[in-house]
Design a protein around this motif. Structure first.
Motif, PDB file in Angstrom:
ATOM      1  N   VAL A 229       1.371  -1.263  -0.163  1.00 33.95           N
ATOM      2  CA  VAL A 229       0.119  -0.383   0.215  1.00 33.95           C
ATOM      3  C   VAL A 229       1.033   1.552   0.054  1.00 33.95           C
ATOM      4  CG1 VAL A 229      -1.830  -1.032   0.865  1.00 33.95           C
ATOM      5  CG2 VAL A 229       0.032  -0.353   2.693  1.00 33.95           C
ATOM      6  N   ALA A 230       2.103   1.545   0.024  1.00 35.89           N
ATOM      7  CA  ALA A 230       2.545   2.519   0.275  1.00 35.89           C
ATOM      8  C   ALA A 230       4.571   2.372   0.372  1.00 35.89           C
ATOM      9  CB  ALA A 230       2.771   3.251   1.309  1.00 35.89           C
ATOM     10  N   PHE A 231       5.197   2.974  -0.118  1.00 34.17           N
ATOM     11  CA  PHE A 231       6.463   2.247  -1.261  1.00 34.17           C
ATOM     12  C   PHE A 231       7.654   4.213  -0.273  1.00 34.17           C
ATOM     13  CE2 PHE A 231       4.058   0.633  -3.765  1.00 34.17           C
ATOM     14  CZ  PHE A 231       5.073  -0.975  -3.773  1.00 34.17           C
ATOM     15  N   THR A 232       8.769   3.675   0.304  1.00 34.74           N
ATOM     16  CA  THR A 232       9.644   4.951   0.561  1.00 34.74           C
ATOM     17  C   THR A 232       9.993   5.536  -0.939  1.00 34.74           C
ATOM     18  OG1 THR A 232      11.218   3.196   0.338  1.00 34.74           O
ATOM     19  CG2 THR A 232      10.746   4.072   2.492  1.00 34.74           C
ATOM     20  N   GLU A 233      10.010   6.543  -0.873  1.00 33.38           N
ATOM     21  CA  GLU A 233      10.081   7.939  -2.366  1.00 33.38           C
ATOM     22  C   GLU A 233      11.476   8.095  -2.362  1.00 33.38           C
ATOM     23  OE1 GLU A 233       9.094  11.874  -2.025  1.00 33.38           O
ATOM     24  OE2 GLU A 233       6.700  11.251  -1.193  1.00 33.38           O
ATOM     25  N   GLU A 234      12.426   8.190  -1.766  1.00 33.05           N
ATOM     26  CA  GLU A 234      14.157   7.556  -2.185  1.00 33.05           C
ATOM     27  C   GLU A 234      13.961   6.504  -1.786  1.00 33.05           C
ATOM     28  OE1 GLU A 234      16.281  10.445   0.095  1.00 33.05           O
ATOM     29  OE2 GLU A 234      15.170  11.896  -0.302  1.00 33.05           O
ATOM     30  N   ALA A 235      15.296   5.659  -3.108  1.00 32.68           N
ATOM     31  CA  ALA A 235      15.485   4.487  -3.041  1.00 32.68           C
ATOM     32  C   ALA A 235      16.307   4.565  -2.118  1.00 32.68           C
ATOM     33  CB  ALA A 235      16.568   4.376  -4.558  1.00 32.68           C
ATOM     34  N   SER A 236      17.021   3.574  -0.861  1.00 29.64           N
ATOM     35  CA  SER A 236      17.594   3.169  -0.646  1.00 29.64           C
ATOM     36  C   SER A 236      19.481   2.227  -1.041  1.00 29.64           C
ATOM     37  CB  SER A 236      17.069   1.531   1.009  1.00 29.64           C
ATOM     38  OG  SER A 236      16.347   2.491   1.041  1.00 29.64           O
ATOM     39  N   HIS A 237      20.211   2.450  -0.277  1.00 28.36           N
ATOM     40  CA  HIS A 237      21.846   2.463  -0.856  1.00 28.36           C
ATOM     41  C   HIS A 237      21.727   1.006  -0.458  1.00 28.36           C
ATOM     42  CE1 HIS A 237      22.347   6.309  -2.784  1.00 28.36           C
ATOM     43  NE2 HIS A 237      21.713   5.940  -2.473  1.00 28.36           N
ATOM     44  N   VAL A 238      21.865  -0.390  -1.413  1.00 28.59           N
ATOM     45  CA  VAL A 238      22.302  -1.895  -0.277  1.00 28.59           C
ATOM     46  C   VAL A 238      23.742  -1.631  -0.806  1.00 28.59           C
ATOM     47  CG1 VAL A 238      22.288  -4.294  -0.716  1.00 28.59           C
ATOM     48  CG2 VAL A 238      20.418  -3.377  -1.374  1.00 28.59           C
ATOM     49  N   ALA A 239      24.707  -1.972  -0.028  1.00 26.72           N
ATOM     50  CA  ALA A 239      26.269  -2.285   0.352  1.00 26.72           C
ATOM     51  C   ALA A 239      26.516  -2.756   0.884  1.00 26.72           C
ATOM     52  CB  ALA A 239      26.327  -0.466   0.338  1.00 26.72           C
ATOM     53  N   ILE A 240      28.076  -2.915   1.310  1.00 27.51           N
ATOM     54  CA  ILE A 240      28.728  -4.216   1.559  1.00 27.51           C
ATOM     55  C   ILE A 240      29.607  -3.356   3.186  1.00 27.51           C
ATOM     56  CG2 ILE A 240      30.578  -5.946   1.923  1.00 27.51           C
ATOM     57  CD1 ILE A 240      29.908  -6.848  -0.979  1.00 27.51           C
ATOM     58  N   PRO A 241      28.935  -3.894   4.263  1.00 21.93           N
ATOM     59  CA  PRO A 241      29.758  -2.906   5.353  1.00 21.93           C
ATOM     60  C   PRO A 241      30.819  -3.714   5.489  1.00 21.93           C
ATOM     61  CG  PRO A 241      27.812  -4.669   6.625  1.00 21.93           C
ATOM     62  CD  PRO A 241      27.778  -4.321   4.614  1.00 21.93           C
ATOM     63  N   LEU A 242      32.210  -2.710   6.452  1.00 22.05           N
ATOM     64  CA  LEU A 242      32.881  -3.343   6.342  1.00 22.05           C
ATOM     65  C   LEU A 242      34.034  -2.639   8.084  1.00 22.05           C
ATOM     66  CD1 LEU A 242      35.450  -3.397   3.095  1.00 22.05           C
ATOM     67  CD2 LEU A 242      34.352  -5.035   3.888  1.00 22.05           C
ATOM     68  N   ARG A 243      34.065  -2.866   8.717  1.00 22.47           N
ATOM     69  CA  ARG A 243      35.128  -2.880   9.631  1.00 22.47           C
ATOM     70  C   ARG A 243      35.833  -1.481   9.405  1.00 22.47           C
ATOM     71  NH1 ARG A 243      36.020  -8.351  10.797  1.00 22.47           N
ATOM     72  NH2 ARG A 243      37.885  -8.267  10.252  1.00 22.47           N
ATOM     73  N   LYS A 244      35.736  -0.508  10.339  1.00 20.96           N
ATOM     74  CA  LYS A 244      36.416   0.595  10.054  1.00 20.96           C
ATOM     75  C   LYS A 244      37.952   0.236   9.694  1.00 20.96           C
ATOM     76  CE  LYS A 244      32.933   4.478  10.628  1.00 20.96           C
ATOM     77  NZ  LYS A 244      32.969   5.327   8.921  1.00 20.96           N
ATOM     78  N   GLY A 245      38.941   1.092  10.253  1.00 24.42           N
ATOM     79  CA  GLY A 245      40.022   0.770  10.161  1.00 24.42           C
ATOM     80  C   GLY A 245      41.390   0.814   9.230  1.00 24.42           C
ATOM     81  N   ASP A 246      42.037   0.650   9.261  1.00 24.27           N
ATOM     82  CA  ASP A 246      43.240   1.063   8.854  1.00 24.27           C
ATOM     83  C   ASP A 246      43.394  -0.402   8.129  1.00 24.27           C
ATOM     84  OD1 ASP A 246      44.183   3.425   8.521  1.00 24.27           O
ATOM     85  OD2 ASP A 246      45.587   3.350  10.017  1.00 24.27           O
ATOM     86  N   GLU A 247      43.077  -1.888   8.527  1.00 27.59           N
ATOM     87  CA  GLU A 247      43.665  -2.831   8.016  1.00 27.59           C
ATOM     88  C   GLU A 247      42.375  -3.328   6.977  1.00 27.59           C
ATOM     89  OE1 GLU A 247      41.961  -7.124  10.185  1.00 27.59           O
ATOM     90  OE2 GLU A 247      40.914  -5.703  10.703  1.00 27.59           O
ATOM     91  N   THR A 248      40.971  -2.181   6.600  1.00 28.99           N
ATOM     92  CA  THR A 248      40.287  -2.916   5.703  1.00 28.99           C
ATOM     93  C   THR A 248      40.632  -1.620   4.757  1.00 28.99           C
ATOM     94  OG1 THR A 248      38.277  -1.766   6.583  1.00 28.99           O
ATOM     95  CG2 THR A 248      38.574  -3.699   7.265  1.00 28.99           C
ATOM     96  N   ALA A 249      40.843  -0.987   4.590  1.00 24.17           N
ATOM     97  CA  ALA A 249      41.095   0.012   3.790  1.00 24.17           C
ATOM     98  C   ALA A 249      40.998  -0.687   2.135  1.00 24.17           C
ATOM     99  CB  ALA A 249      42.849   1.016   3.743  1.00 24.17           C
TER     100      ALA A 249
END
Length: 284
Positions: A229-249
């Protein structure tokens, strides 16, 4: 929860060494333990995670395995889905094999935080709050959130109508957060299948999920007793999360390059058509 190419479970196990099976706790725990040991060792050692992954020869990917058409088990109990094939293609670009670990939604991030997984590939939507904790890759999918109610429900026609109503969604998901922001009381549930069963049985008033997941469900179950019956107007971005830090750069950079290559060569478009009946790799 997807037109399907079957991925051989035995080949995954042979190449990756282990694959957890949905609904089989002993297999699941063994997979989580094996993958966790490998990833935790890498995290403890510090340094460059991409080099660690390539030296190890496996990319440890966490997903639910019970959210069709993103990741699920087909009639032969083979793990398939959009996220399975996207992550497999990314692993190939990195020169390694994917190793899958299945877990409930609310455990995926905790496992990555603890260094048990290299990444989570599970239809994760980028949000401002999540971006404070994780580095996200470039999006590999764009979706809208849809609101579903029973076919005979005429009292809920918008997100605003959720005030004082009950919904069911995965704990800590964007769908739960959105429902609560409109005043709904949310019941925690693990799978879309269970959620729709609660909805059609009249035990909840509504539920929220990715529009493409609902479309896929209705394609398989055209007589299901619910409507969107309803939809969000703006599309959500689907992406892959990684741990923050120099190790994952460098890993982040390598995955971004892989995603753009897969977008450019039409792989993402083909996988979208295969599992959703439409290309979700572009925002337009």
């Amino acid at each position: 929860m997807k037109r399907r190419t079957f991925i051989s479970l035995m080949s995954v196990m042979a190449a990756a060494g282990v694959l957890s099976l949905s609904g089989c706790s002993s297999s699941h725990n063994t997979a989580a333990s094996t993958a966790g040991t490998a990833a935790s060792s890498a995290a403890s050692a510090g340094g460059d995670l991409l080099s660690t992954i390539q030296n190890r020869g496996t990319l440890i990917v966490a997903l639910e395995g019970a959210w069709q058409p993103w990741s699920f088990h087909d009639a032969d109990d083979t793990l398939v889905g959009y996220d399975v094939e996207v992550s497999r293609a990314i692993a190939e670009k990195l020169g390694v094999e994917p190793e899958y670990v299945e877990s409930d939604w609310d455990s995926l991030f905790a496992g990555m935080d603890a260094g048990r997984y290299d990444m989570v590939c599970n239809g994760v939507e980028v949000t401002e709050e999540r971006s404070k904790t994780y580095d996200f890759t470039t999006p590999y999918g764009y979706i809208h959130t849809a609101l579903a109610v029973k076919k005979d429900n005429d009292s809920i026609t918008s997100f605003e109508d959720l005030d004082g109503k009950t919904t069911a969604n995965s704990l800590a998901s964007t769908y739960m957060e959105l429902a609560e922001s409109y005043g709904a009381t949310v019941q925690g549930i693990d799978t879309l299948e269970e959620t729709i069963q609660l909805l059609t049985a009249g035990r909840i008033d509504a539920t929220l999920n990715a529009d493409v997941s609902f479309y896929d469900y209705l394609n398989v179950h055209p007589d299901a007793d619910f409507k969107l019956v309803a939809f969000t107007e703006e599309a959500s971005h689907v992406a892959i999360p990684l741990r923050k830090g120099d190790e994952t750069a460098t890993l982040l950079e390598a995955i971004n390059s892989a995603i753009e290559e897969l977008r450019a060569d039409g792989t993402l478009s083909e996988l979208g058509e295969k599992y959703f009946g439409q290309d979700i790799s572009s925002e337009n």
